[in-house]
Design a protein around this motif. Structure first.
Motif, PDB file in Angstrom:
ATOM      1  N   LEU A  18      25.245 -59.232   7.491  1.00 43.86           N
ATOM      2  CA  LEU A  18      25.550 -58.762   6.143  1.00 43.86           C
ATOM      3  C   LEU A  18      25.630 -57.250   6.087  1.00 43.86           C
ATOM      4  CD1 LEU A  18      23.200 -60.974   3.924  1.00 43.86           C
ATOM      5  CD2 LEU A  18      25.655 -61.251   4.298  1.00 43.86           C
ATOM      6  N   LEU A  53      17.799 -61.993  -1.318  1.00 43.61           N
ATOM      7  CA  LEU A  53      17.955 -60.750  -0.549  1.00 43.61           C
ATOM      8  C   LEU A  53      17.077 -59.613  -1.064  1.00 43.61           C
ATOM      9  CD1 LEU A  53      21.821 -60.744  -0.052  1.00 43.61           C
ATOM     10  CD2 LEU A  53      20.058 -61.336   1.621  1.00 43.61           C
ATOM     11  N   ARG A  54      16.440 -59.783  -2.185  1.00 40.64           N
ATOM     12  CA  ARG A  54      15.645 -58.690  -2.782  1.00 40.64           C
ATOM     13  C   ARG A  54      14.658 -58.039  -1.831  1.00 40.64           C
ATOM     14  NH1 ARG A  54      14.664 -60.285  -9.115  1.00 40.64           N
ATOM     15  NH2 ARG A  54      16.860 -60.041  -9.647  1.00 40.64           N
ATOM     16  N   PHE A  56      14.968 -57.404   1.140  1.00 34.18           N
ATOM     17  CA  PHE A  56      15.670 -56.709   2.205  1.00 34.18           C
ATOM     18  C   PHE A  56      16.548 -55.558   1.711  1.00 34.18           C
ATOM     19  CE2 PHE A  56      15.264 -61.266   3.210  1.00 34.18           C
ATOM     20  CZ  PHE A  56      14.352 -61.178   4.238  1.00 34.18           C
ATOM     21  N   VAL A  62      22.075 -53.858   1.485  1.00 38.49           N
ATOM     22  CA  VAL A  62      21.534 -54.807   2.464  1.00 38.49           C
ATOM     23  C   VAL A  62      22.426 -54.767   3.692  1.00 38.49           C
ATOM     24  CG1 VAL A  62      21.076 -57.231   2.972  1.00 38.49           C
ATOM     25  CG2 VAL A  62      20.566 -56.338   0.717  1.00 38.49           C
ATOM     26  N   PHE A  66      20.742 -61.881   9.699  1.00 35.00           N
ATOM     27  CA  PHE A  66      19.776 -62.762   9.056  1.00 35.00           C
ATOM     28  C   PHE A  66      19.962 -64.188   9.545  1.00 35.00           C
ATOM     29  CE2 PHE A  66      20.485 -59.192   6.316  1.00 35.00           C
ATOM     30  CZ  PHE A  66      19.238 -58.888   5.813  1.00 35.00           C
ATOM     31  N   ILE A  79      14.814 -67.505   4.658  1.00 42.59           N
ATOM     32  CA  ILE A  79      15.685 -66.456   5.178  1.00 42.59           C
ATOM     33  C   ILE A  79      14.818 -65.486   5.948  1.00 42.59           C
ATOM     34  CG2 ILE A  79      15.557 -65.140   3.028  1.00 42.59           C
ATOM     35  CD1 ILE A  79      18.462 -64.172   3.674  1.00 42.59           C
ATOM     36  N   ARG A  81      15.081 -61.816   8.467  1.00 41.95           N
ATOM     37  CA  ARG A  81      15.874 -60.725   9.043  1.00 41.95           C
ATOM     38  C   ARG A  81      15.587 -60.665  10.545  1.00 41.95           C
ATOM     39  NH1 ARG A  81      16.991 -55.290   6.265  1.00 41.95           N
ATOM     40  NH2 ARG A  81      18.484 -54.456   7.734  1.00 41.95           N
TER      41      ARG A  81
END
Length: 83
Positions: A18, A53-54, A56, A62, A66, A79, A81
């Motif tokens: 991403l 995603l918050r 990260f 971002v 992932f 999820i 990273r």
């Protein structure tokens, strides 16, 4: 011995790269966009809620690789990273 449901036995992992800039992330937070669409390294398209995603989000947005884990019903279970 209790039987497991088919859904609890099948887990799928998608590896995605991403690069979402900060200004695009603002669209998600304002509600203009709710889901993130990405292509996994396997070539499959995946969609997931932007809110995951918050943890990260950095100053530039971002960025990274992932792993998304989904159950047999294609519900996101986690999820992580990688880099």
């Amino acid at each position: 011995m209790p039987q497991r449901s088919v859904y609890s036995q099948k887990m799928t992992r998608y590896v995605i790269d991403l690069q979402i800039p900060k200004d695009e992330l603002l669209r998600y937070y304002r509600g203009a966009a709710r889901g993130v669409n990405a292509r996994a390294r396997s070539g499959q398209r995946v969609q997931f809620p932007a809110q995951v995603l918050r943890p990260f989000v950095g100053h530039d947005g971002v960025c990274g690789t992932f792993v998304l884990r989904v159950d047999g019903a294609n519900r996101l279970t986690g999820i992580q990273r990688l880099d």
